[in-house]
Design a protein around this motif. Structure first.
Motif, PDB file in Angstrom:
ATOM      1  N   LEU A 153       6.761  -6.827   5.165  1.00 30.08           N
ATOM      2  CA  LEU A 153       5.490  -7.477   5.517  1.00 30.08           C
ATOM      3  C   LEU A 153       5.639  -8.893   5.112  1.00 30.08           C
ATOM      4  CD1 LEU A 153       2.334  -7.389   6.084  1.00 30.08           C
ATOM      5  CD2 LEU A 153       1.978  -6.723   3.963  1.00 30.08           C
ATOM      6  N   HIS A 156       1.209 -13.570   5.336  1.00 29.27           N
ATOM      7  CA  HIS A 156      -0.040 -13.606   5.834  1.00 29.27           C
ATOM      8  C   HIS A 156      -0.960 -14.041   4.825  1.00 29.27           C
ATOM      9  CE1 HIS A 156       0.734  -9.799   3.861  1.00 29.27           C
ATOM     10  NE2 HIS A 156      -0.716  -9.679   3.869  1.00 29.27           N
ATOM     11  N   ASP A 158      -4.416 -12.380   4.438  1.00 29.06           N
ATOM     12  CA  ASP A 158      -5.100 -11.315   4.107  1.00 29.06           C
ATOM     13  C   ASP A 158      -6.770 -11.613   4.738  1.00 29.06           C
ATOM     14  OD1 ASP A 158      -3.549  -9.545   3.269  1.00 29.06           O
ATOM     15  OD2 ASP A 158      -4.255  -9.392   1.107  1.00 29.06           O
ATOM     16  N   ILE A 168      -3.347  -4.203  -5.301  1.00 29.63           N
ATOM     17  CA  ILE A 168      -2.280  -3.251  -5.073  1.00 29.63           C
ATOM     18  C   ILE A 168      -1.884  -2.564  -6.513  1.00 29.63           C
ATOM     19  CG2 ILE A 168       0.062  -3.167  -4.103  1.00 29.63           C
ATOM     20  CD1 ILE A 168      -1.262  -6.710  -3.787  1.00 29.63           C
ATOM     21  N   TYR A 170       1.097  -0.446  -7.819  1.00 26.95           N
ATOM     22  CA  TYR A 170       2.451  -0.037  -7.551  1.00 26.95           C
ATOM     23  C   TYR A 170       2.716   1.413  -8.360  1.00 26.95           C
ATOM     24  CZ  TYR A 170       2.569  -4.772  -5.834  1.00 26.95           C
ATOM     25  OH  TYR A 170       2.298  -5.858  -5.269  1.00 26.95           O
ATOM     26  N   LEU A 183       6.600  -9.089  -4.209  1.00 23.29           N
ATOM     27  CA  LEU A 183       5.402  -9.548  -3.633  1.00 23.29           C
ATOM     28  C   LEU A 183       5.472 -11.131  -3.915  1.00 23.29           C
ATOM     29  CD1 LEU A 183       2.519  -9.628  -2.589  1.00 23.29           C
ATOM     30  CD2 LEU A 183       1.683  -9.270  -4.765  1.00 23.29           C
ATOM     31  N   HIS A 219       0.928 -14.706   1.377  1.00 24.08           N
ATOM     32  CA  HIS A 219       1.890 -13.854   0.554  1.00 24.08           C
ATOM     33  C   HIS A 219       2.618 -12.954   1.582  1.00 24.08           C
ATOM     34  CE1 HIS A 219      -1.782 -11.634   1.073  1.00 24.08           C
ATOM     35  NE2 HIS A 219      -1.120 -10.507   1.162  1.00 24.08           N
ATOM     36  N   VAL A 221       5.417  -9.065   1.520  1.00 22.85           N
ATOM     37  CA  VAL A 221       6.349  -8.395   0.830  1.00 22.85           C
ATOM     38  C   VAL A 221       7.792  -8.535   1.400  1.00 22.85           C
ATOM     39  CG1 VAL A 221       6.816  -5.864   0.448  1.00 22.85           C
ATOM     40  CG2 VAL A 221       4.591  -6.462   0.828  1.00 22.85           C
ATOM     41  N   ARG A 231       9.125   2.119  -2.347  1.00 28.49           N
ATOM     42  CA  ARG A 231       8.017   1.285  -2.863  1.00 28.49           C
ATOM     43  C   ARG A 231       6.730   1.796  -2.291  1.00 28.49           C
ATOM     44  NH1 ARG A 231       5.057  -2.957  -1.852  1.00 28.49           N
ATOM     45  NH2 ARG A 231       5.427  -5.117  -3.038  1.00 28.49           N
ATOM     46  N   SER A 233       2.670   2.389  -3.007  1.00 26.82           N
ATOM     47  CA  SER A 233       1.516   1.609  -3.437  1.00 26.82           C
ATOM     48  C   SER A 233       0.255   2.250  -2.935  1.00 26.82           C
ATOM     49  CB  SER A 233       1.946   0.144  -3.210  1.00 26.82           C
ATOM     50  OG  SER A 233       1.688  -0.057  -1.867  1.00 26.82           O
ATOM     51  N   SER A 235      -3.294   0.068  -1.947  1.00 28.14           N
ATOM     52  CA  SER A 235      -3.601  -1.350  -1.809  1.00 28.14           C
ATOM     53  C   SER A 235      -5.151  -1.278  -0.768  1.00 28.14           C
ATOM     54  CB  SER A 235      -2.496  -2.226  -1.470  1.00 28.14           C
ATOM     55  OG  SER A 235      -2.331  -1.740   0.183  1.00 28.14           O
TER      56      SER A 235
END
Ligand SMILES: O=C(O)CCC(=O)C(=O)O
Ligand SMILES: [Fe+2]
Length: 482
Positions: A153, A156, A158, A168, A170, A183, A219, A221, A231, A233, A235
């Protein structure tokens, strides 16, 4: 500690209803500690870091907090993970991301999912409202994401109406830096544009990360590199009053120039003579007018191409990273310091005779001596297109070089101009579609080098989409022009 198990109701001897259905979600008891709440609240207001037991708040590059052992019971988290893995996952993929997302979790009735939903949007939301001193709404906004090998990802912030805090949780196996999937948090410049990753958080079993959604909360991924690990999660976002947002930053336009004076001898030296034949040019033009794009294999003379290709592979070239990362990330050469044959090829593409050649091949008026048969159509806006990132860039994931010039003209806008870059695309490089670009007419030209035998799974294609449309209408792979 796990919620106390009680198999039977001592008064009736019947099975306790809740026990029959499973454990309750109980959050880390440190969060209930008044001293912790006060410490967090004060630190958050002052934008300072704070650590107490399982809670770690850091304000660089922007305030974010990691709560390890978010849920008290290990077995609850294991059951939650198992329940989530039973869900139906949909592949999500575009220029920004590639991962799998579960069906909407808002209405799911499964026990552990209902439990986690109510503890996050109940007790934890109230705790967070208190710490941040912000009224967070009870709006439930949560989904489950699965990132596996090569999923990613990109950068961006958000920002979306109503989102105030991102979180998030995990549910991952033991994770290491070499597995990718961190992250990553970006620093920002004076225009609130992301600059570089300054902190990477490793996803960690039963840990929850939250941060405030703001103009600087950039941020990503990182790509998952592990071939085995999943992985997983949960979120989502807590909704509330949005933070003030500065107006969208528009990048200064890249300077363009008109053609440089070079005569046809340059064309005869460089371009395969077939393309200089007026009858062949007329055929190319007809095809271009029908489809608005054309691929011309063998465009450069073999020997010239070979020279440029080997010069580009030399270590003399300094490749600089082009950003900002919410828009692009690739290597770009400083044209003042490239080997002379590359420089010469560059001059060819900017030369007056090349503008004329392009006019003849396309029917566009790229030189005052050439007519424009498409002009009336363009004036209506019928042919308005935009490529995947709106700026004539390609997206690539393997080493290649790419020269790109754009020439534009509209009535009363002065003579045609051009701009270009020598780009190198490596694993992880990309461009992103974004809005902060002026739409205009232009001709994209890409000259790919060193991409023979390119396979579609390498990526690196340019995706063109029409303005206000979601679907791409044309995809250009590097091998089609090498
Ligand atoms: O999974 C993560 O670490 C971050 C996910 C994220 O940024 C998002 O879903 O917007
Ligand atoms: Fe995000």
């Amino acid at each position: 500690m796990p919620a106390k198990k009680r198999e039977h109701d001592p008064t009736t001897g019947k099975k306790n209803k809740k026990e029959k259905r499973g454990e309750l979600a109980v959050i880390n008891s440190d969060l209930r500690d008044e001293a912790v709440q006060k410490g967090m609240r004060d630190a958050w207001q002052r934008k300072e870091s704070y650590t107490n037991g399982d809670i770690h708040l850091d304000c660089e590059p922007f305030p974010h907090c990691q709560i390890t052992r978010f849920l008290q019971s290990e077995s609850f988290v294991e059951s939650l993970q198992a329940e989530l893995l039973q869900l139906n996952f949909n592949s999500k993929s575009n220029d920004l991301y590639k991962f799998k997302q579960s069906d909407d979790l808002r209405e799911r009735k499964e026990h552990y999912i209902s439990q986690i939903r109510s503890v996050i949007f109940g007790e934890f939301r109230i705790w967070l409202s208190e710490v941040l001193q912000v009224d967070l709404e009870a709006t439930v906004d949560i989904s489950c994401a699965k990132y596996e090998h090569t999923d990613v990802l990109l950068c961006h912030d958000d920002e979306l109406e109503g989102r105030r805090v991102a979180f998030i949780l995990y549910l991952v196996p033991p994770w290491e830096v070499k597995d990718g999937g961190t992250l990553d948090l970006f620093s920002t410049d004076e225009h609130c544009q992301p600059v570089s990753v300054v902190k990477s958080l490793l996803p960690c079993w039963n840990s929850l990360v939250f941060f405030e959604v703001s103009p600087v909360s950039f941020h990503q991924v990182a790509e998952v590199l592990s071939e085995e690990k999943c992985r997983l999660s949960l979120s989502g976002w807590f909704h509330g009053p949005s933070l003030p947002r500065p107006s969208r930053y528009i990048e200064p336009p890249v300077p363009r120039h008109t053609h440089i004076p070079r005569d046809e001898s340059l064309l005869f030296e460089w371009v395969n003579e077939m393309f200089l034949d007026p009858r062949y040019q007329a055929r190319v033009q007809q095809e271009f007018e029908e489809s608005s794009e054309i691929c011309l294999p063998g465009f450069l003379q073999e020997e010239k191409l070979r020279q440029v290709r080997s010069a580009l592979q030399s270590s003399e070239i300094l490749w600089e990273r082009k950003g900002p990362p919410n828009k692009r990330c690739y290597g770009c050469a400083d044209m003042q310091n490239v080997p002379s044959c590359v420089q010469e090829c560059w001059e060819l593409l900017s030369s007056e005779s090349f503008f004329i050649l392009l006019s003849n091949l396309t029917g566009l008026r790229l030189h005052y001596l050439c007519g424009d048969e498409e002009e009336s159509e363009n004036e209506d806006g019928k042919n308005e297109t935009e490529n995947r990132d709106g700026e004539g860039n390609t997206q690539a994931s393997a080493s290649s070089t790419d020269a790109d010039t754009s020439t534009t003209e509209k009535k009363d806008k002065g003579p045609p101009t051009c701009v270009g870059e020598l780009r190198r695309w490596m694993h992880g490089d990309y461009t992103l579609l974004h809005d902060s670009v002026k739409r205009e007419y232009g001709l994209d030209l890409q000259l790919h080098m060193g991409c023979a035998g390119w396979k579609s799974e390498f990526g690196g294609f340019t995706s063109y989409i029409a303005h206000d449309e979601d679907e791409e209408f044309f995809s250009l792979a590097p091998d089609s022009v090498s």
